[in-house]
Design an enzyme around this catalytic site. Sequence first.
Site, PDB file in Angstrom:
ATOM      1  N   GLU A 143      -1.511   4.643  -6.152  1.00 60.09           N
ATOM      2  CA  GLU A 143      -2.020   5.781  -5.202  1.00 60.09           C
ATOM      3  C   GLU A 143      -1.525   7.394  -6.146  1.00 60.09           C
ATOM      4  O   GLU A 143      -1.218   7.760  -5.878  1.00 60.09           O
ATOM      5  CB  GLU A 143      -1.944   5.921  -4.156  1.00 60.09           C
ATOM      6  CG  GLU A 143      -3.661   4.687  -3.549  1.00 60.09           C
ATOM      7  CD  GLU A 143      -3.500   5.274  -1.836  1.00 60.09           C
ATOM      8  OE1 GLU A 143      -4.709   4.981  -1.856  1.00 60.09           O
ATOM      9  OE2 GLU A 143      -2.493   4.973  -1.097  1.00 60.09           O
TER      10      GLU A 143
HETATM   11  C1  ACM Z   1      -2.715   0.785  -0.833  1.00 54.57           C
HETATM   12  O1  ACM Z   1      -3.655   0.992   0.034  1.00 54.57           O
HETATM   13  N1  ACM Z   1      -2.598   2.298  -1.387  1.00 54.57           N
HETATM   14  C2  ACM Z   1      -2.100  -0.385  -1.520  1.00 54.57           C
END
Ligand code: ACM
EC number: 3.2.1.52
Length: 604
Positions: A402
């Site tokens: 992310e």
């Molecule tokens: C995740 O769930 N961002 C690894």
Amino acid sequence: MNLSARLDDLSIIVEVTSDRPLSAPVFCFSLMAPAKVVRGGTLVQAVASYHEVELPDLVPGTGHEIVLQHLGGFRPANRAWLPLGAYLRAEGEIIELPALPAGVTQGDLPPGEMPDLRIVPPVTRWSPVGGQVSVTGFVSDSDDFEPVVQLAERTGLGPFLIPDGLPLIQEVDGQLATEAYRLNITESGVSLAASSESGRFYGAITLLTLLHTHEGQLPLGEIEDAPRFEWRGQHLDCARHFFEPSTIKRLMDLMALLKMNRFHWHFADDEAFRVEVESVPELWQKTAFRGEGELLPGLFGGGPRAGGTYSLDDVAEIIAHGQALNIGTLPEIEVPAHSYGMAKVLPGLRDDADTGAETSVQGYPENVLSPASDQTWEVLGQLSAEVAGLFPLGLIHLGCDELPDGAWDGSPAIDALKKREGLSSRDDVQGWTMARLAGQLAENGHSPVAWEEAARGSNGGIGHGAILQSWSGQGPGIDAARAGYDIIMSPAQHVYLDMAHSAETDDWGASWAAFIPLEETINWSPVPSGAEDIADRIIGVEGCFWAEFTTSDQQIEPMLAPRILGVASKAWDIRDSLTGESLRGLARAYLPIFDSMNWVTALR
Ligand code: ACM
């Protein structure tokens, strides 16, 4: 003082009632995601999902209503989306408000179908000969069963060995694979063949389980069993919520009963770094607790004060607890994103000339470290080497999920780095960063693990023999496998056990990936059709539990049970043989085991 709250479509409607007059109190709370105030107060401070809203003067006994809505039209799904850790700051005082009801409300386990052999994960082959033998325990003069004896004691499933039990005879069979075992259950005794300690351990776990799921009447016949995957994991987010070491050990006990062998310890994220490392002590010293007067406010249910750290003794104990149960512990530090707290503690890990205004998916500004900073490399080098050195598994998870859109875009130092290294995109910079960090680890004899995004970048990503974890689905894992990476499958739609079980607003949990009823944990294939070419690269399955909305350790119990039965089955069962019906049947058969552990289940 009273607090009530409810959902109304997109709105979160909160009522605060004071028992005394309060002048302009500030209502402090966190939510699952950043929100705006629609009515009832003025937002005076916000950090990601933590908010401070100034209210008008409160009159005793008269409720005051505040209406909130998540930014970006994010729809609150259930009670877990109501304010967490709420309190008032007024007239120089902190006034705690009663917590709203938290956690899963237990529901009915729908009828299922009881398999002949009541065991999770299902065994590879069961050849019944008919009949059964009454057993209250086994007898053996070998010390080899000590880990199972102790596990049985701790879980209330003991005693495993008793003086007048059914004879348990060990055999060594060098033909069997390392974790495989064979059991022959007869009226006069049980023989357990294995080629290693772990095979013997799993054979004994099967006996201990059958003793309880078959209520002391062991069916006669032969079991041959071996795991499909070498990696059978469960992850726990101890950054958003500090889980006590005793809770982690309890989770390991449950994992061992289900033949899971990797504990993925997520102790670092935007909100905290919780291991008491000696190389960068200010990291945990300044993020251990959040709330009033702390560097970070009461994010994700922190309230006026919440947190904790794991001492190096705790770490050693947790590792040893796992080792006795054939569970290796995988530590995770999170870079380059999910590092809000780290960057707050050590601002030199960012480029202070960076004019970018990126925001993470969870609403954090500036949560990405700069790989153009020398201090970043100095700190990450020390930190990763120390953390990897604490954990004998030889692997360290480096995060890499992310990266926010816009990260590094306003940084002159990153522009210079791109020019120097021939990088053009954000993914290139990330790939270069991860590869450099992985290369440093490799020099110390450690191997990297990372989330799926680490495969990105024109250089081919992190490289260095990294194992990648496919989480947003299975596609990124399949692509990365084709690029030469080994893959752990953790598709959020099936094995993120922080997702709510259902779409009911009276349920509890996250919802961004899916609602995950029990049956959905097995309604997928670790090697989906069309991906047979990379089957050898899929090395395992891992369940995840993220703790954004967790405010007490016990809340994980019904989120995991009984759904972890499905995850464990996917990780072990070569035949991939369970149906939703049989999983429900097995969930019923395991109720005495969960009860014996005092482990609350969502369904019964
Ligand atoms: C995740 O769930 N961002 C690894």
